[in-house]
Design a protein around this motif. Structure first.
Motif, PDB file in Angstrom:
ATOM      1  N   LEU A  36      39.716  47.182  34.492  1.00 42.84           N
ATOM      2  CA  LEU A  36      40.347  45.883  34.717  1.00 42.84           C
ATOM      3  C   LEU A  36      41.698  46.093  35.372  1.00 42.84           C
ATOM      4  CD1 LEU A  36      40.671  42.759  34.152  1.00 42.84           C
ATOM      5  CD2 LEU A  36      41.617  43.427  31.919  1.00 42.84           C
ATOM      6  N   GLY A  37      41.963  45.301  36.416  1.00 44.38           N
ATOM      7  CA  GLY A  37      43.271  45.394  37.060  1.00 44.38           C
ATOM      8  C   GLY A  37      43.327  44.532  38.302  1.00 44.38           C
ATOM      9  N   PRO A  38      44.518  44.355  38.872  1.00 42.50           N
ATOM     10  CA  PRO A  38      44.664  43.523  40.070  1.00 42.50           C
ATOM     11  C   PRO A  38      44.060  44.195  41.295  1.00 42.50           C
ATOM     12  CG  PRO A  38      46.723  44.624  39.557  1.00 42.50           C
ATOM     13  CD  PRO A  38      45.795  44.927  38.424  1.00 42.50           C
ATOM     14  N   SER A  39      43.900  43.435  42.363  1.00 45.69           N
ATOM     15  CA  SER A  39      43.379  43.983  43.610  1.00 45.69           C
ATOM     16  C   SER A  39      44.270  45.126  44.085  1.00 45.69           C
ATOM     17  CB  SER A  39      43.324  42.893  44.686  1.00 45.69           C
ATOM     18  OG  SER A  39      42.439  41.867  44.303  1.00 45.69           O
ATOM     19  N   GLY A  40      43.625  46.197  44.574  1.00 42.82           N
ATOM     20  CA  GLY A  40      44.369  47.320  45.109  1.00 42.82           C
ATOM     21  C   GLY A  40      44.839  48.331  44.088  1.00 42.82           C
ATOM     22  N   CYS A  41      44.419  48.180  42.815  1.00 43.80           N
ATOM     23  CA  CYS A  41      44.913  49.098  41.774  1.00 43.80           C
ATOM     24  C   CYS A  41      44.100  50.393  41.699  1.00 43.80           C
ATOM     25  CB  CYS A  41      44.920  48.415  40.411  1.00 43.80           C
ATOM     26  SG  CYS A  41      43.274  48.142  39.715  1.00 43.80           S
ATOM     27  N   ASP A 159      30.232  46.410  40.774  1.00 51.44           N
ATOM     28  CA  ASP A 159      31.493  46.170  41.474  1.00 51.44           C
ATOM     29  C   ASP A 159      31.734  44.671  41.628  1.00 51.44           C
ATOM     30  OD1 ASP A 159      33.794  46.342  42.925  1.00 51.44           O
ATOM     31  OD2 ASP A 159      32.905  47.268  44.693  1.00 51.44           O
ATOM     32  N   GLU A 160      32.423  44.074  40.662  1.00 53.33           N
ATOM     33  CA  GLU A 160      32.745  42.639  40.647  1.00 53.33           C
ATOM     34  C   GLU A 160      31.548  41.766  41.050  1.00 53.33           C
ATOM     35  OE1 GLU A 160      36.689  41.363  41.425  1.00 53.33           O
ATOM     36  OE2 GLU A 160      37.258  43.274  42.292  1.00 53.33           O
ATOM     37  N   PRO A 161      30.403  41.944  40.395  1.00 58.82           N
ATOM     38  CA  PRO A 161      29.188  41.247  40.829  1.00 58.82           C
ATOM     39  C   PRO A 161      29.175  39.746  40.565  1.00 58.82           C
ATOM     40  CG  PRO A 161      28.779  42.377  38.767  1.00 58.82           C
ATOM     41  CD  PRO A 161      30.150  42.779  39.205  1.00 58.82           C
ATOM     42  N   LEU A 162      30.074  39.234  39.728  1.00 53.98           N
ATOM     43  CA  LEU A 162      30.049  37.810  39.385  1.00 53.98           C
ATOM     44  C   LEU A 162      31.081  36.997  40.152  1.00 53.98           C
ATOM     45  CD1 LEU A 162      29.685  38.007  35.486  1.00 53.98           C
ATOM     46  CD2 LEU A 162      27.915  38.165  37.251  1.00 53.98           C
ATOM     47  N   SER A 163      31.852  37.645  41.022  1.00 59.80           N
ATOM     48  CA  SER A 163      33.005  36.975  41.644  1.00 59.80           C
ATOM     49  C   SER A 163      32.619  35.807  42.543  1.00 59.80           C
ATOM     50  CB  SER A 163      33.830  37.985  42.446  1.00 59.80           C
ATOM     51  OG  SER A 163      33.046  38.562  43.465  1.00 59.80           O
ATOM     52  N   ALA A 164      31.398  35.817  43.095  1.00 59.20           N
ATOM     53  CA  ALA A 164      31.002  34.752  44.010  1.00 59.20           C
ATOM     54  C   ALA A 164      30.380  33.549  43.302  1.00 59.20           C
ATOM     55  CB  ALA A 164      30.013  35.296  45.048  1.00 59.20           C
ATOM     56  N   LEU A 165      30.201  33.640  41.976  1.00 57.68           N
ATOM     57  CA  LEU A 165      29.552  32.562  41.230  1.00 57.68           C
ATOM     58  C   LEU A 165      30.579  31.546  40.740  1.00 57.68           C
ATOM     59  CD1 LEU A 165      27.103  34.690  39.041  1.00 57.68           C
ATOM     60  CD2 LEU A 165      26.697  33.719  41.313  1.00 57.68           C
ATOM     61  N   ASP A 166      30.118  30.314  40.492  1.00 54.50           N
ATOM     62  CA  ASP A 166      31.029  29.312  39.941  1.00 54.50           C
ATOM     63  C   ASP A 166      31.307  29.624  38.476  1.00 54.50           C
ATOM     64  OD1 ASP A 166      29.128  27.845  38.110  1.00 54.50           O
ATOM     65  OD2 ASP A 166      28.127  27.394  40.005  1.00 54.50           O
ATOM     66  N   LEU A 167      32.342  28.986  37.933  1.00 55.51           N
ATOM     67  CA  LEU A 167      32.845  29.343  36.601  1.00 55.51           C
ATOM     68  C   LEU A 167      31.765  29.269  35.528  1.00 55.51           C
ATOM     69  CD1 LEU A 167      35.135  30.057  34.673  1.00 55.51           C
ATOM     70  CD2 LEU A 167      35.710  27.607  34.562  1.00 55.51           C
ATOM     71  N   LYS A 168      31.012  28.170  35.490  1.00 57.93           N
ATOM     72  CA  LYS A 168      30.016  27.993  34.433  1.00 57.93           C
ATOM     73  C   LYS A 168      28.935  29.065  34.514  1.00 57.93           C
ATOM     74  CE  LYS A 168      27.222  24.415  32.213  1.00 57.93           C
ATOM     75  NZ  LYS A 168      26.802  22.995  32.246  1.00 57.93           N
ATOM     76  N   LEU A 169      28.508  29.391  35.740  1.00 58.03           N
ATOM     77  CA  LEU A 169      27.474  30.402  35.915  1.00 58.03           C
ATOM     78  C   LEU A 169      28.009  31.795  35.590  1.00 58.03           C
ATOM     79  CD1 LEU A 169      24.603  30.960  36.667  1.00 58.03           C
ATOM     80  CD2 LEU A 169      25.232  30.942  39.091  1.00 58.03           C
ATOM     81  N   ARG A 170      29.274  32.051  35.933  1.00 60.12           N
ATOM     82  CA  ARG A 170      29.877  33.338  35.577  1.00 60.12           C
ATOM     83  C   ARG A 170      29.877  33.522  34.066  1.00 60.12           C
ATOM     84  NH1 ARG A 170      34.152  32.273  39.105  1.00 60.12           N
ATOM     85  NH2 ARG A 170      35.645  32.142  37.390  1.00 60.12           N
ATOM     86  N   GLN A 171      30.246  32.472  33.342  1.00 58.62           N
ATOM     87  CA  GLN A 171      30.289  32.562  31.891  1.00 58.62           C
ATOM     88  C   GLN A 171      28.902  32.810  31.313  1.00 58.62           C
ATOM     89  OE1 GLN A 171      32.218  28.792  31.153  1.00 58.62           O
ATOM     90  NE2 GLN A 171      34.245  29.725  31.007  1.00 58.62           N
ATOM     91  N   HIS A 193      38.667  42.066  38.146  1.00 55.75           N
ATOM     92  CA  HIS A 193      40.072  41.661  37.998  1.00 55.75           C
ATOM     93  C   HIS A 193      40.172  40.482  37.034  1.00 55.75           C
ATOM     94  CE1 HIS A 193      38.521  38.960  41.177  1.00 55.75           C
ATOM     95  NE2 HIS A 193      39.333  38.085  40.619  1.00 55.75           N
ATOM     96  N   ASP A 194      39.006  40.043  36.513  1.00 58.09           N
ATOM     97  CA  ASP A 194      38.927  38.885  35.630  1.00 58.09           C
ATOM     98  C   ASP A 194      38.956  39.366  34.174  1.00 58.09           C
ATOM     99  OD1 ASP A 194      37.916  36.798  33.957  1.00 58.09           O
ATOM    100  OD2 ASP A 194      37.015  35.831  35.691  1.00 58.09           O
ATOM    101  N   GLN A 195      40.059  39.102  33.488  1.00 56.21           N
ATOM    102  CA  GLN A 195      40.174  39.590  32.122  1.00 56.21           C
ATOM    103  C   GLN A 195      39.152  38.958  31.185  1.00 56.21           C
ATOM    104  OE1 GLN A 195      43.660  37.729  29.949  1.00 56.21           O
ATOM    105  NE2 GLN A 195      44.343  37.547  32.053  1.00 56.21           N
ATOM    106  N   GLY A 196      38.747  37.711  31.480  1.00 60.53           N
ATOM    107  CA  GLY A 196      37.734  37.065  30.657  1.00 60.53           C
ATOM    108  C   GLY A 196      36.427  37.834  30.659  1.00 60.53           C
ATOM    109  N   GLU A 197      36.017  38.316  31.844  1.00 62.06           N
ATOM    110  CA  GLU A 197      34.807  39.126  31.937  1.00 62.06           C
ATOM    111  C   GLU A 197      34.957  40.414  31.142  1.00 62.06           C
ATOM    112  OE1 GLU A 197      33.646  37.735  36.514  1.00 62.06           O
ATOM    113  OE2 GLU A 197      33.821  39.857  36.018  1.00 62.06           O
ATOM    114  N   ALA A 198      36.065  41.100  31.346  1.00 63.13           N
ATOM    115  CA  ALA A 198      36.265  42.387  30.685  1.00 63.13           C
ATOM    116  C   ALA A 198      36.306  42.243  29.164  1.00 63.13           C
ATOM    117  CB  ALA A 198      37.546  43.037  31.189  1.00 63.13           C
ATOM    118  N   LEU A 199      37.045  41.263  28.671  1.00 62.70           N
ATOM    119  CA  LEU A 199      37.198  41.104  27.227  1.00 62.70           C
ATOM    120  C   LEU A 199      35.911  40.630  26.565  1.00 62.70           C
ATOM    121  CD1 LEU A 199      40.751  39.464  27.006  1.00 62.70           C
ATOM    122  CD2 LEU A 199      40.145  41.884  26.828  1.00 62.70           C
TER     123      LEU A 199
END
Length: 360
Positions: A36-41, A159-171, A193-199
């Protein structure tokens, strides 16, 4: 089968730029592990070293106890799901899942048996004849997972596979991914980079900044006991209050916070009297009622937001110090209005003081 991953003092340099600082990390067999981390980390750089798309400048990657030095990406016991999924649009769902097996020369009957089994695993039975264009975003995600699992990897890289989905579908997909990982027992290494996903999904999380791992821990520990100012401010919302150390002993420190007075909290790290430090307290740990042993902060309300189950207040404790407060709606009163003074209390057990350093 041992599907552990060991980053054995790896370093990644691109010319004069060091993308990954010296890193030694053990990922357990069968673990859902996230970076988990910001872009470019450096998250994706680490993933590419594990997959074999990049060779570390120094150090070694071991999978199942075996060194991967000189082993190309297509020979490693890994499979990757990319951010854009990379499904083949002209193939059917079954053909997509079976593609890796076909390349390896697996007979047609065995390929079909595998695709049928994996379609059941991802709850898409009977969808093998559909085209990719007929699938929803969440269904495409599941097919990408099934295709990656078809070659029976020891380690699945995401590699960030859920980033293109809308919020409800990501959850929704967070729950699906965790369930698939539980059923298969495969080691999942997840980049986000989404802490919600990681946690939500991870057994353990490595928080990264500027090519360096700041802390590795389970999600609850990361949230409750951050070890650096970066982790404290990046994982969840936090109020950071700067001050100078007045005293530090027995795991408790006291700061001189200027116009906010003297504030105390649990201490982490080597705090030296007179040095700069930051007290971090979560918005939900403030209380309107003061109890014995609690510390008090005085502020003026700038904003009141009703958010259903709770109230979010923004207040200023001084010209330089803004505060975010989260209260249950049962604590609402007419006194909580813009411009009104407010007294906020907290228990020092719910605050942590970390030696002065930059934070987000």
């Amino acid at each position: 089968m041992d599907s552990s991953v060991h980053l054995n003092n790896v370093v990644m340099q691109f010319g004069d730029f060091t993308a990954i600082q010296p890193t030694d990390l053990q990922i357990k067999s069968g673990e859902f592990f996230s970076f988990l981390g910001p872009s470019g980390c450096g998250k994706t750089t680490i993933l590419n070293m594990i997959s074999g798309f990049l060779d570390p400048t120094k150090g070694d990657v071991k999978i199942g106890g075996q060194s991967m030095q000189g082993v190309p990406a297509n020979k490693r016991p890994t499979s990757m799901i990319f951010q854009n999924l990379a499904l083949f649009p002209l193939m059917t769902v079954a053909e997509n899942i079976e593609f890796g097996l076909e390349v390896r020369g697996v007979p047609k009957a065995e390929r079909k048996k595998t695709s049928d089994r994996l379609l059941e695993l991802v709850a898409l039975e009977g969808s093998g004849t559909k085209r990719v264009s007929e699938l929803s975003g969440g269904q495409k995600q599941r097919i990408a997972i099934a295709r990656a699992l078809a070659v029976e990897p020891q380690v699945l890289l995401l590699d960030e596979p859920l980033s293109a989905l809308d919020l409800k579908l990501r959850q929704h997909m967070r729950t699906e991914l965790k369930e698939i990982q539980r059923k298969t027992g495969i080691t999942f290494i997840y980049i986000t980079h989404d802490q919600g996903e990681a946690l939500t999904m991870s057994d353990r999380v490595a928080v990264m900044s500027a090519g360096r791992i700041q802390q590795v821990a389970d999600p609850i520990t990361l949230y409750r006991d951050p070890h650096t100012a970066f982790v404290a401010s990046f994982v969840g919302e936090n109020n950071g209050i700067r001050g100078k150390v007045l005293s530090a002993s027995s795991g408790v420190a006291v700061l001189d916070c200027g116009p906010m007075g003297k504030l105390a909290g649990r201490s982490y790290g080597n705090l030296v009297e007179g040095s700069e430090a930051t007290l971090f307290i979560r918005p939900e740990h403030f209380r309107l009622q003061s109890e014995e042993g609690m510390h008090t902060v005085h502020a003026n309300i700038d904003e009141v937001n009703f958010e259903g189950a709770y109230l979010t207040l923004h207040a200023n404790a001084s010209a330089e110090q803004a505060l975010s407060i989260q209260l249950g709606t049962h604590q609402f009163s007419d006194a909580l209005k813009i411009g009104a003074p407010i007294s906020l209390s907290y228990d020092e057990e719910n605050a942590i003081i970390i030696a002065g350093e930059d934070h987000v």
